[in-house]
Motif scaffolding. Structure first.
Motif, mmCIF file in Angstrom:
data_model
loop_
_atom_site.group_PDB
_atom_site.id
_atom_site.type_symbol
_atom_site.label_atom_id
_atom_site.label_comp_id
_atom_site.label_asym_id
_atom_site.label_seq_id
_atom_site.Cartn_x
_atom_site.Cartn_y
_atom_site.Cartn_z
ATOM 1 N N LYS A 6 -6.115 -10.810 -0.132
ATOM 2 C CA LYS A 6 -5.857 -10.038 1.093
ATOM 3 C C LYS A 6 -4.914 -8.861 0.826
ATOM 4 O O LYS A 6 -4.008 -8.572 1.569
ATOM 5 C CB LYS A 6 -5.242 -10.925 2.181
ATOM 6 C CG LYS A 6 -5.958 -12.259 2.400
ATOM 7 C CD LYS A 6 -7.377 -12.050 2.899
ATOM 8 C CE LYS A 6 -8.065 -13.373 3.212
ATOM 9 N NZ LYS A 6 -8.324 -14.224 2.012
ATOM 10 N N GLU A 7 -5.144 -8.195 -0.293
ATOM 11 C CA GLU A 7 -4.297 -7.067 -0.680
ATOM 12 C C GLU A 7 -5.170 -5.971 -1.255
ATOM 13 O O GLU A 7 -6.209 -6.235 -1.865
ATOM 14 C CB GLU A 7 -3.268 -7.522 -1.722
ATOM 15 C CG GLU A 7 -2.339 -6.402 -2.204
ATOM 16 C CD GLU A 7 -1.377 -6.900 -3.265
ATOM 17 O OE1 GLU A 7 -0.249 -7.248 -2.904
ATOM 18 O OE2 GLU A 7 -1.781 -6.941 -4.440
ATOM 19 N N LEU A 8 -4.738 -4.705 -1.058
ATOM 20 C CA LEU A 8 -5.477 -3.595 -1.672
ATOM 21 C C LEU A 8 -4.480 -2.560 -2.174
ATOM 22 O O LEU A 8 -3.332 -2.484 -1.708
ATOM 23 C CB LEU A 8 -6.469 -2.971 -0.684
ATOM 24 C CG LEU A 8 -5.935 -2.284 0.575
ATOM 25 C CD1 LEU A 8 -5.498 -0.854 0.298
ATOM 26 C CD2 LEU A 8 -7.023 -2.280 1.649
ATOM 27 N N ILE A 9 -4.945 -1.772 -3.151
ATOM 28 C CA ILE A 9 -4.154 -0.675 -3.713
ATOM 29 C C ILE A 9 -4.854 0.626 -3.323
ATOM 30 O O ILE A 9 -6.033 0.826 -3.637
ATOM 31 C CB ILE A 9 -4.057 -0.771 -5.249
ATOM 32 C CG1 ILE A 9 -3.521 -2.149 -5.675
ATOM 33 C CG2 ILE A 9 -3.176 0.357 -5.794
ATOM 34 C CD1 ILE A 9 -2.127 -2.453 -5.202
ATOM 35 N N LEU A 10 -4.121 1.512 -2.633
ATOM 36 C CA LEU A 10 -4.666 2.809 -2.226
ATOM 37 C C LEU A 10 -4.112 3.885 -3.149
ATOM 38 O O LEU A 10 -2.897 4.032 -3.289
ATOM 39 C CB LEU A 10 -4.279 3.123 -0.772
ATOM 40 C CG LEU A 10 -4.652 4.515 -0.259
ATOM 41 C CD1 LEU A 10 -6.176 4.685 -0.187
ATOM 42 C CD2 LEU A 10 -4.014 4.786 1.096
ATOM 43 N N LEU A 11 -5.016 4.621 -3.823
ATOM 44 C CA LEU A 11 -4.610 5.717 -4.697
ATOM 45 C C LEU A 11 -5.124 7.035 -4.116
ATOM 46 O O LEU A 11 -6.313 7.155 -3.786
ATOM 47 C CB LEU A 11 -5.164 5.517 -6.105
ATOM 48 C CG LEU A 11 -4.736 4.231 -6.834
ATOM 49 C CD1 LEU A 11 -5.346 4.194 -8.227
ATOM 50 C CD2 LEU A 11 -3.220 4.122 -6.901
ATOM 51 N N THR A 12 -4.203 8.019 -3.993
ATOM 52 C CA THR A 12 -4.581 9.327 -3.414
ATOM 53 C C THR A 12 -4.128 10.443 -4.343
ATOM 54 O O THR A 12 -3.351 10.223 -5.279
ATOM 55 C CB THR A 12 -3.917 9.529 -2.037
ATOM 56 O OG1 THR A 12 -2.496 9.628 -2.223
ATOM 57 C CG2 THR A 12 -4.230 8.378 -1.088
ATOM 58 N N GLY A 13 -4.603 11.644 -4.039
ATOM 59 C CA GLY A 13 -4.199 12.795 -4.836
ATOM 60 C C GLY A 13 -2.835 13.326 -4.428
ATOM 61 O O GLY A 13 -1.996 13.633 -5.270
ATOM 62 N N THR A 14 -2.602 13.435 -3.114
ATOM 63 C CA THR A 14 -1.347 14.029 -2.640
ATOM 64 C C THR A 14 -0.554 13.031 -1.807
ATOM 65 O O THR A 14 -1.092 12.041 -1.286
ATOM 66 C CB THR A 14 -1.628 15.267 -1.769
ATOM 67 O OG1 THR A 14 -2.314 14.853 -0.591
ATOM 68 C CG2 THR A 14 -2.465 16.287 -2.517
ATOM 69 N N ILE A 15 0.741 13.328 -1.658
ATOM 70 C CA ILE A 15 1.629 12.477 -0.851
ATOM 71 C C ILE A 15 1.214 12.515 0.614
ATOM 72 O O ILE A 15 1.215 11.491 1.305
ATOM 73 C CB ILE A 15 3.092 12.951 -1.004
ATOM 74 C CG1 ILE A 15 3.537 12.815 -2.456
ATOM 75 C CG2 ILE A 15 4.014 12.174 -0.081
ATOM 76 C CD1 ILE A 15 4.897 13.435 -2.739
ATOM 77 N N GLU A 16 0.862 13.723 1.112
ATOM 78 C CA GLU A 16 0.503 13.838 2.531
ATOM 79 C C GLU A 16 -0.731 13.005 2.858
ATOM 80 O O GLU A 16 -0.779 12.309 3.874
ATOM 81 C CB GLU A 16 0.264 15.311 2.898
ATOM 82 C CG GLU A 16 0.028 15.499 4.396
ATOM 83 C CD GLU A 16 -0.130 16.953 4.789
ATOM 84 O OE1 GLU A 16 -0.344 17.206 5.978
ATOM 85 O OE2 GLU A 16 -0.047 17.837 3.907
ATOM 86 N N THR A 17 -1.757 13.039 1.961
ATOM 87 C CA THR A 17 -2.951 12.222 2.174
ATOM 88 C C THR A 17 -2.589 10.735 2.140
ATOM 89 O O THR A 17 -3.086 9.932 2.941
ATOM 90 C CB THR A 17 -4.014 12.531 1.107
ATOM 91 O OG1 THR A 17 -4.352 13.909 1.177
ATOM 92 C CG2 THR A 17 -5.264 11.703 1.320
ATOM 93 N N GLN A 18 -1.714 10.363 1.209
ATOM 94 C CA GLN A 18 -1.268 8.970 1.106
ATOM 95 C C GLN A 18 -0.656 8.502 2.423
ATOM 96 O O GLN A 18 -1.012 7.440 2.953
ATOM 97 C CB GLN A 18 -0.229 8.841 -0.017
ATOM 98 C CG GLN A 18 0.434 7.465 -0.095
ATOM 99 C CD GLN A 18 1.688 7.498 -0.953
ATOM 100 O OE1 GLN A 18 1.764 8.232 -1.926
ATOM 101 N NE2 GLN A 18 2.673 6.724 -0.580
ATOM 102 N N LYS A 19 0.254 9.299 2.985
ATOM 103 C CA LYS A 19 0.926 8.913 4.226
ATOM 104 C C LYS A 19 -0.068 8.779 5.377
ATOM 105 O O LYS A 19 -0.006 7.839 6.177
ATOM 106 C CB LYS A 19 1.998 9.939 4.580
ATOM 107 C CG LYS A 19 3.195 9.929 3.637
ATOM 108 C CD LYS A 19 4.194 11.010 4.026
ATOM 109 C CE LYS A 19 5.397 11.013 3.099
ATOM 110 N NZ LYS A 19 6.354 12.096 3.441
ATOM 111 N N THR A 20 -1.004 9.727 5.461
ATOM 112 C CA THR A 20 -1.981 9.707 6.566
ATOM 113 C C THR A 20 -2.880 8.478 6.477
ATOM 114 O O THR A 20 -3.114 7.786 7.485
ATOM 115 C CB THR A 20 -2.835 10.988 6.549
ATOM 116 O OG1 THR A 20 -1.977 12.119 6.699
ATOM 117 C CG2 THR A 20 -3.861 10.983 7.670
#
Length: 695
Positions: A6-20
């Motif tokens: 019941k866990e996931l890892i979210l990887l994004t390019g930018t900090i702003e996308t990560q927060k959203t």
């Protein structure tokens, strides 16, 4: 079998996308799934194993590959437009050209495709990403959070925020952690609720927009002018009810059509469509004479015109001017009212006529009675501001405490006794016209500073207010005092003097233009309705001999007196008033024994040491003023008069006034209005400590 727990890892390019995206996932599945998120921009801390990895976009697969270890399941998220900010796009006009700015070509085209599929197709999207060439310079850019990538020529940025993960990706995540059966309905319900909330907000915005449009229509229809606007293609977009009444043409038949299809007056059509400058014009439309005012709204690409019924406007203007006359806010004189044929007065009038054509500040200097207000009035009536108000204020007639509130106005509660709602000042009332500041040399240094700011900045602030009010007022100032001497004594600001004396007129004294006296006398007789009255030559000769220190005003008073006392229709020598009637200049001119008229040679003022009695009074007054100045207390005529009651000579307040006038003339004291009171000058201090008898 991998365990995702019941866990996931979210990887994004930018900090702003990560927060959203974290905020989105927390709101949808955060109750039962633990979310850890990292951005490549900030740095990924270590290699992950046996985890469910969610990539925000396929564009970061290569960058994140080193951090994805054994046993991981990778899901590349499908993204859709951020519906929380979708309303920003809905309010852009039809056929708006806009750059769509993102960090890579694939994300740009993917986003544009999504917007078009959602039906947001009223915008002409122009793809833009780093390295893109041949980009048209439009005014608007749309971006999903990549504001730093927007070109510098863009005037308006519409930031719709980073794209969100779509519902299919969320369902895929639930399937991988074996929660689709248990939580799928809950997640779907949350998505639907979000969509419903968005619909409600859009509906509310739409209703508010409809309400505002109805209100604006009521406002436009309620305006007394006809209002017409056309877009950049010449198509009519606004045609209000009053224009319908004026021209007998219904808005429904005008709006949406080209201007020349509705108005067949080619001159009017050409006038309206010429948007390069603001302008007024007079036209005849369907047998109605109208005054048309046209101006261009560059930001909107719209031409707006107002139509006024010409004959109604002329009547309103007449009414307005009658009201100004009632209030005294109108210039009563013109250059034709100036009487005289002397070279001095003719030259002065020629200069004043030229000055009138400018919009610059004017200083008029002249003795009392030379006609300063007459010239100020004539300058206004000859200027481009002749249709605006003309307000006159005499500083010598107003106490210092009142001058500030009268000139600048005040806000409610600014001081005790202030009117409810405040009061508009004379500068605001004179907007678009001229203000005449008479006896400018009588204002305090504090007010001089405020007046200097008005002349420099063309703006005022009401007493007790905090709002800057721009004004468009021409200032004409006048004085009968020697401002240069006042500057030397420190009672008048030099910078204000130069601000006032941009243009300058000195009005000649009557004694220096005596050839004008017969013309002035003839004018005063006609003005009183007694043109038939004759003046014997001996009387006119006497009038020509007198110095007339009161100038034109004194001459008029003398004529009025003789008209009142003469018998019949002839003014004789018996009708000339006695010498006490005439103004004398502080004994400057000795009187002839048998005549009221002074000789033409003047003697200087008597020195203090020649008048022991007066000298004693002067020394006492100077000592009283000095004692109060040392204590920092205010001193005026009344207090000085009270002090003489304890002295061996009791002087009245009027006597003190006369003594102070002589002392001020000699530069020993300075009399100011308001709390400052009377001040001893350096020459006065020197005289006090070294009077003549001690020399």
């Amino acid at each position: 079998m991998p365990l995702y727990d019941k866990e996931l890892i979210l990887l994004t390019g930018t900090i702003e996308t990560q927060k959203t995206l974290v905020r989105q996932l927390q709101g949808v599945i955060g109750d039962f799934v633990r979310i850890q998120a990292y951005s490549h921009e900030e740095g990924i801390p270590h290699v992950f194993s046996n985890q469910l990895i969610i990539l925000s976009t396929s564009a970061i697969e290569e960058e994140t590959a080193p951090y994805i270890g054994n046993g991981c399941k990778v899901v590349v998220a499908k993204r859709t437009v951020n519906f929380e900010h979708i309303d920003k796009l809905l309010f852009l006009p039809e056929n708006t050209n806009a750059l769509y700015v993102n960090d890579a070509p694939e994300t740009v085209f993917e986003s544009i495709e999504t917007l078009l599929q959602l039906g947001i197709n009223h915008i002409n999207y122009i793809p833009f990403y780093p390295g893109k060439k041949n980009v048209p310079e439009v005014d608007i850019a749309i971006t999903p959070g990549e504001v730093n990538l927007v070109p510098s020529f863009i005037k308006e940025i519409v930031n719709i925020g980073p794209r969100l993960i779509d519902i299919t990706t969320v369902m895929t995540i639930l399937q991988h952690i074996n929660l689709l059966g248990q939580k799928g309905d809950i997640v779907s319900e949350k998505y639907i609720r979000k969509i419903i909330d968005l619909s409600k907000n859009l509906s509310k915005t739409s209703k508010e927009s409809d309400r505002l449009n109805k209100h604006l229509k009521q406002v436009l229809d309620g305006v007394n002018d006809g209002i017409l606007s056309v877009n950049s293609k010449g198509v009519i977009t606004v045609f209000n009810e009053n224009l319908q009444n004026m021209l007998g043409m219904f808005p429904a038949k005008a709006i949406g059509r080209h201007l020349q299809e509705v108005f067949h007056n080619s001159e009017l059509v050409s006038f309206v469509l010429n948007h390069h400058q603001e302008e007024f014009g007079w036209f005849s439309v369907l047998h109605t004479d109208v005054i048309v005012h046209r101006f261009y709204l560059e930001s909107e690409g719209t031409i707006v015109t107002t139509f006024k019924n010409a004959h109604e406007t002329i009547e309103m203007e007449k009414t307005f001017r009658r009201e100004l006359v009632k209030k005294g806010y109108i210039a009563k004189y013109s250059f034709s009212d100036i009487r005289g044929v002397s070279p001095a007065i003719e030259k002065c009038t020629q200069i004043a006529t030229k000055i009138a054509k400018t919009n610059l500040t004017v200083l008029i200097e002249g003795e009392s009675g030379t006609g300063k207000e007459l010239y100020a009035s004539a300058i206004h009536n000859e200027s481009l501001r002749r249709d605006g108000p003309f307000l006159a204020v005499n500083f010598s007639a107003l106490p210092d405490e009142l001058v500030e509130s009268e000139l600048f106005g005040y806000e409610e509660g600014a001081f005790t006794g202030a009117k409810k709602g405040g009061k508009i000042g004379l500068f605001e009332q004179a907007n678009g016209g001229t203000i005449f500041l008479d006896e400018i040399g009588d204002i305090s240094l504090k007010l001089q500073a405020r007046l200097l700011r008005v002349l420099q900045e063309k703006e005022i602030m009401r007493v007790g207010g905090n709002k800057i009010i721009p004004i468009d007022v021409r200032v004409i100032a006048a004085t009968n005092r020697n401002l240069l001497n006042m500057i030397e004594r420190g009672t008048f600001r030099e910078d204000l003097y130069h601000r006032l004396k941009i243009l300058y007129i000195h009005l000649p004294e009557v004694r220096n233009r005596k050839e004008d006296i017969p013309h002035l006398v003839k004018h005063f007789l006609a003005q009183s309705g007694r043109s038939h009255i004759q003046i014997v030559p001996e009387v006119m000769a006497r009038l020509m001999q007198y110095y007339w220190y009161g100038n034109v005003r004194e001459l008029k008073n003398t004529i009025d007196y003789m008209l009142a006392v003469c018998d019949g229709t002839i003014i004789t020598m018996n009708d000339i008033p006695n010498e006490s009637f005439f103004q004398r200049k502080y004994q400057e001119e000795p009187m002839q024994a048998s005549s009221m008229f002074p000789v033409k040679t003047a003697t200087p003022l008597p020195q203090l040491e020649d008048l022991p009695v007066v000298q004693e009074e002067f020394l006492f007054i100077l000592k009283v003023i000095h004692s109060y100045n040392q204590k920092g207390e205010s001193i005026g005529r009344k207090k000085i008069a009270e002090k003489t009651q304890d002295w061996h000579k009791d002087l009245s307040e009027q006597q003190i006034r006369n003594r102070l006038k002589s002392l001020e003339q000699r530069g020993f004291v300075v009399t100011t209005r308001g709390r400052a009171g009377i001040k001893l000058t350096r020459p006065g201090m020197n005289y006090l400590h070294t009077p003549p008898e001690k020399e």
